[in-house]
Design a protein around this motif. Structure first.
Motif, short mmCIF file in Angstrom:
data_model
loop_
_atom_site.label_atom_id
_atom_site.label_comp_id
_atom_site.label_asym_id
_atom_site.label_seq_id
_atom_site.Cartn_x
_atom_site.Cartn_y
_atom_site.Cartn_z
N ALA A 274 8.78 5.90 -0.98
CA ALA A 274 8.58 4.60 0.06
C ALA A 274 10.03 4.04 0.21
CB ALA A 274 7.72 3.42 -0.54
N TYR A 275 10.84 4.06 -0.89
CA TYR A 275 12.31 3.35 -0.71
C TYR A 275 12.78 4.38 0.44
CZ TYR A 275 11.43 1.24 -5.18
OH TYR A 275 11.21 0.11 -6.27
N PHE A 276 12.95 5.52 0.22
CA PHE A 276 13.53 6.55 1.10
C PHE A 276 13.22 6.14 2.77
CE2 PHE A 276 14.91 10.12 -1.50
CZ PHE A 276 16.30 10.24 -1.22
N TRP A 277 11.63 6.21 2.76
CA TRP A 277 11.19 5.89 4.15
C TRP A 277 11.66 4.57 4.77
CZ3 TRP A 277 10.28 7.34 8.44
CH2 TRP A 277 9.13 6.73 9.52
N ILE A 278 11.43 3.52 3.95
CA ILE A 278 11.96 2.12 4.61
C ILE A 278 13.35 2.09 4.76
CG2 ILE A 278 12.22 -0.30 3.85
CD1 ILE A 278 9.78 0.07 2.14
N VAL A 279 14.12 2.66 4.20
CA VAL A 279 15.58 2.87 4.52
C VAL A 279 16.08 3.51 5.56
CG1 VAL A 279 18.05 3.12 3.46
CG2 VAL A 279 16.47 2.08 2.17
N LEU B 281 11.12 -3.56 1.53
CA LEU B 281 11.68 -3.37 0.21
C LEU B 281 11.24 -3.96 -0.81
CD1 LEU B 281 13.30 -0.70 -0.51
CD2 LEU B 281 15.41 -2.12 -0.49
N ILE B 282 11.52 -5.31 -0.74
CA ILE B 282 11.15 -6.42 -1.62
C ILE B 282 9.63 -6.35 -2.18
CG2 ILE B 282 11.15 -8.84 -1.97
CD1 ILE B 282 13.48 -9.15 -0.30
N TRP B 283 8.68 -6.21 -1.17
CA TRP B 283 7.62 -6.41 -1.61
C TRP B 283 6.88 -5.03 -2.23
CZ3 TRP B 283 4.43 -10.01 -2.69
CH2 TRP B 283 4.83 -11.56 -2.00
N ALA B 284 7.57 -3.83 -1.75
CA ALA B 284 7.18 -2.61 -2.26
C ALA B 284 7.54 -2.63 -3.74
CB ALA B 284 7.69 -1.48 -1.71
N ALA B 285 9.00 -3.03 -3.99
CA ALA B 285 9.30 -3.25 -5.63
C ALA B 285 8.67 -4.14 -6.08
CB ALA B 285 10.89 -3.61 -5.51
N ALA B 286 8.24 -5.26 -5.64
CA ALA B 286 7.69 -6.45 -6.42
C ALA B 286 6.10 -6.06 -6.72
CB ALA B 286 7.52 -7.54 -5.43
N GLN C 294 0.85 -1.19 0.05
CA GLN C 294 0.20 -0.01 0.05
C GLN C 294 0.79 1.18 0.12
OE1 GLN C 294 -3.89 -0.43 2.37
NE2 GLN C 294 -2.40 -1.84 3.31
N GLY C 295 2.00 1.37 0.60
CA GLY C 295 2.91 2.42 0.68
C GLY C 295 3.58 2.74 -0.51
N ILE C 296 3.74 1.93 -1.52
CA ILE C 296 4.57 2.18 -2.90
C ILE C 296 3.41 2.96 -3.76
CG2 ILE C 296 3.82 -0.09 -3.94
CD1 ILE C 296 7.28 1.98 -4.21
N LEU D 50 1.82 13.30 0.85
CA LEU D 50 2.72 12.24 1.05
C LEU D 50 3.40 12.01 2.14
CD1 LEU D 50 4.90 10.44 -0.65
CD2 LEU D 50 6.33 12.78 -0.93
N PHE D 51 3.51 13.36 2.95
CA PHE D 51 3.80 13.28 4.36
C PHE D 51 2.64 13.94 5.18
CE2 PHE D 51 5.05 15.32 8.32
CZ PHE D 51 5.91 14.47 8.83
N PRO D 52 2.23 13.36 6.30
CA PRO D 52 2.62 12.13 6.75
C PRO D 52 2.03 10.71 6.49
CG PRO D 52 1.06 12.94 7.96
CD PRO D 52 0.96 13.72 6.96
N GLY D 53 1.44 10.75 5.11
CA GLY D 53 0.47 9.46 4.95
C GLY D 53 1.42 8.28 4.53
N LEU D 54 2.71 8.48 4.03
CA LEU D 54 3.51 7.32 3.74
C LEU D 54 3.87 6.80 5.07
CD1 LEU D 54 5.30 5.63 1.88
CD2 LEU D 54 6.71 7.40 1.97
N CYS D 55 4.52 7.46 5.91
CA CYS D 55 4.89 7.03 7.45
C CYS D 55 3.95 6.54 8.16
CB CYS D 55 5.57 8.37 8.13
SG CYS D 55 6.69 9.23 6.99
N ILE D 56 2.69 6.75 7.86
CA ILE D 56 1.50 5.81 8.84
C ILE D 56 1.44 4.55 7.83
CG2 ILE D 56 -0.63 5.92 9.50
CD1 ILE D 56 0.94 7.61 11.25
N THR D 57 1.44 4.68 6.76
CA THR D 57 0.93 3.44 5.86
C THR D 57 1.98 2.20 6.01
OG1 THR D 57 -0.14 4.87 4.35
CG2 THR D 57 0.45 2.52 3.57
N ILE D 58 3.20 2.86 6.00
CA ILE D 58 4.37 1.85 6.00
C ILE D 58 5.04 1.99 7.40
CG2 ILE D 58 6.52 0.94 5.49
CD1 ILE D 58 6.25 2.07 2.56
N ALA D 59 4.55 1.01 8.53
CA ALA D 59 4.95 1.21 9.84
C ALA D 59 5.94 -0.01 9.83
CB ALA D 59 3.88 1.01 10.72
#
Length: 523
Positions: free
Chosen positions: A93-98, A296-301, A85-87, A246-255
């Protein structure tokens, strides 16, 4: 001739993904080692599993097994469904995950786990209360218990529904109520039985399955058609619905996969089983990094698979959202994406892995959530859990509440789950900061993510439709003010501790000195 370079060309097409993956691995070895030195592990210090061994919750376990149990405890479907959902927000999403995982989530998990380890496996609410005060102890007790029971309840009904869809011809044995009863019976056993009798035996197997599944998906990312977005589009909100910034939606979606308060509630279970402090970084910091890799893998996939589809949608993000919504009758369902990716990329084996992923993963979070609820309740009631009847006395009311909640529609209530989860993470990060300050250690490693997450939680509840629905400008201004206020309050508290006011300068002392001066002058 050019065809010989096709595999290399595919690699160049996913530069951002590869760099992000390498950054996560490097983060464990570089920043993880730094955080470990900041805290200061002591390999000669006896851990709670040795000093308080009771054969139930305090049980020495092999490090590899502790790691896999910890990984499954904190992972579940979170790094899969949340990342998919985050991608939708785009390559940000890559930035936030890393960055979130290395500097926020892994620090959050490792330090909170080490504090628990040093305090005999103390649960999160008691740790927060010790550092932030009794008011926060009460708040976190309430939030943790609500979160644990909510996770245990929903993670029983959700996989039950999935199993019912897979067994439609089994009569009553293929219905959702039957599977719910089976799963909840397992939850009851996992909550009450000694940790090495059930969880310790099956979790390592399921943990390995999820890791194998992630490895297979990586193979699919490199060999299957479709394109991955690069970091150049990271600062644009690509979400087709676009109902939250994008902020803060992404940071809440990918916890899970970045920062999650749920993790700190689970870690004390393994803090009671780890045999030596020198294994803490691989278990606690390492399992968070692995979860970040899975996310990260599932976001990219997900986004690459969506890009290869010929279904309706002008962009891969629109295609992915359309795929998740299906007929639109059941809202957004990332499980559809998981099933299709595994079936298309990996065939029959992939379909089996998908079933295990979307069914087993939530179950392995639900059972430990209810077990954790028992431990939290036992800690604040100071009630020994060595005897089975004592464990039942704590567990039965928890089971009763969870069963009652199964009859409630969670469509509204569950929207607040992610916010409650991240609010808990914020309080834990502030607890870590205060603890490090008291111990005279570099507290900046806790302060920066604490401030960031304060901004995230405040702005989200102001902007979100289920919150106050405020404009982004107002939300950012108000949450920025709250964040600065928290920062200034902490700095002021810190300065008072390192530069306490001399007694001779306080109000009473000044008055006494003045009277002494007058008395001396008059005489």
């Amino acid at each position: 001739m050019l065809s010989n370079f096709a595999p290399l060309y595919k690699v160049f097409q996913m530069t951002t993904f590869i760099v992000a993956l390498l950054c996560l691995i490097a983060g464990y070895f570089i920043y993880g080692a730094f955080v470990e030195r900041v805290f200061g592990i002591n390999a000669s210090r006896a851990t709670p599993c040795h000093t308080l061994s009771d054969g139930v919750d305090y049980v020495p376990m092999p490090t590899w097994k502790v790691f896999l149990i910890q990984f499954l405890n904190i992972a579940g479907t979170g790094p899969i469904f949340g990342a998919i959902q985050g991608i939708l927000f785009g390559p940000a999403a890559y930035f936030w995950i890393v960055l979130g995982c290395i500097f926020g989530g892994a620090v959050h998990d490792f330090v909170s786990s080490m504090i628990s380890l040093r305090r005999n496996g103390e649960s999160l609410p008691e740790i927060v209360g010790d550092e932030l005060g009794k008011e926060f102890r009460i708040i976190v007790r309430f939030l943790s218990m609500v979160l644990m029971i909510l996770v245990g309840t929903v993670f029983a009904t959700t996989p039950a529904g999935l199993l019912a869809n897979l067994t439609p011809n089994w009569g009553f044995l293929g219905t959702a109520p039957f599977w719910t009863a089976v799963i909840f019976l397992y939850y009851m056993l996992a909550t009450v039985l000694p940790i090495n009798k059930l969880i310790g035996k099956i979790y390592p197997v399921f943990g390995l399955v999820l890791l194998i599944m992630a490895g297979a998906i990586v193979y699919g990312i490199f060999t299957s058609p479709g394109h991955l977005p690069e970091i150049t589009g990271a600062f644009t909100n690509h979400h087709p619905a676009n109902n939250i910034p994008l902020f803060p939606g992404l940071c809440i979606t990918i916890a899970c996969g970045a920062v999650s308060g749920f993790h700190a509630t689970q870690s004390p279970m393994m803090a009671r089983c780890i045999k030596n402090e020198k294994y803490a970084r691989p278990v606690f910091y390492g399992s968070m990094i692995v979860e970040g890799v899975v996310a990260l893998i599932w976001a990219a996939a997900a986004i690459k698979f969506a890009d290869s589809l010929t279904s309706a949608g002008a962009t891969p993000y629109e295609k992915l959202l359309n795929l998740m919504t299906g007929d639109g009758a059941h809202g957004v369902n990332p499980a559809i994406v998981v099933n299709q990716i595994c079936d298309t990329w990996l065939g029959k084996v992939g379909a089996l892995l998908a079933i295990l992923g979307v069914v087993v993963a939530p179950i392995t979070s639900g059972d430990t959530a209810l077990r954790c609820a028992r431990l939290i309740a036992a800690d604040f009631m100071h009630f020994s859990q060595a005897e089975t009847r004592h464990r039942l006395m704590i567990s039965l009311p928890i089971f009763a509440i969870a069963i009652a909640l199964m009859f409630i529609d969670f469509s509204i209530l569950w929207r607040y789950f992610a916010w409650v989860n991240q609010t808990l993470a914020t309080l834990t990060l502030w607890t870590i900061t205060v603890y490090l300050e008291r111990e005279k250690k570099p507290w900046i490693i806790g302060l920066i993510p604490a401030l960031f997450m304060t901004m995230v939680c405040c702005s989200y509840i102001l902007i979100a439709p289920e919150g106050f629905g405020a404009t982004p400008t107002f939300a950012y201004t108000a949450s920025g003010f709250v964040t600065l206020l928290c920062c200034s309050f902490f700095i002021r508290w810190h300065n008072k501790r390192i530069h306490p006011m001399p007694k001779s300068l306080d109000r009473m002392s000044i008055r006494e000195h003045f009277h002494q001066y007058r008395h001396h002058r008059d005489n």
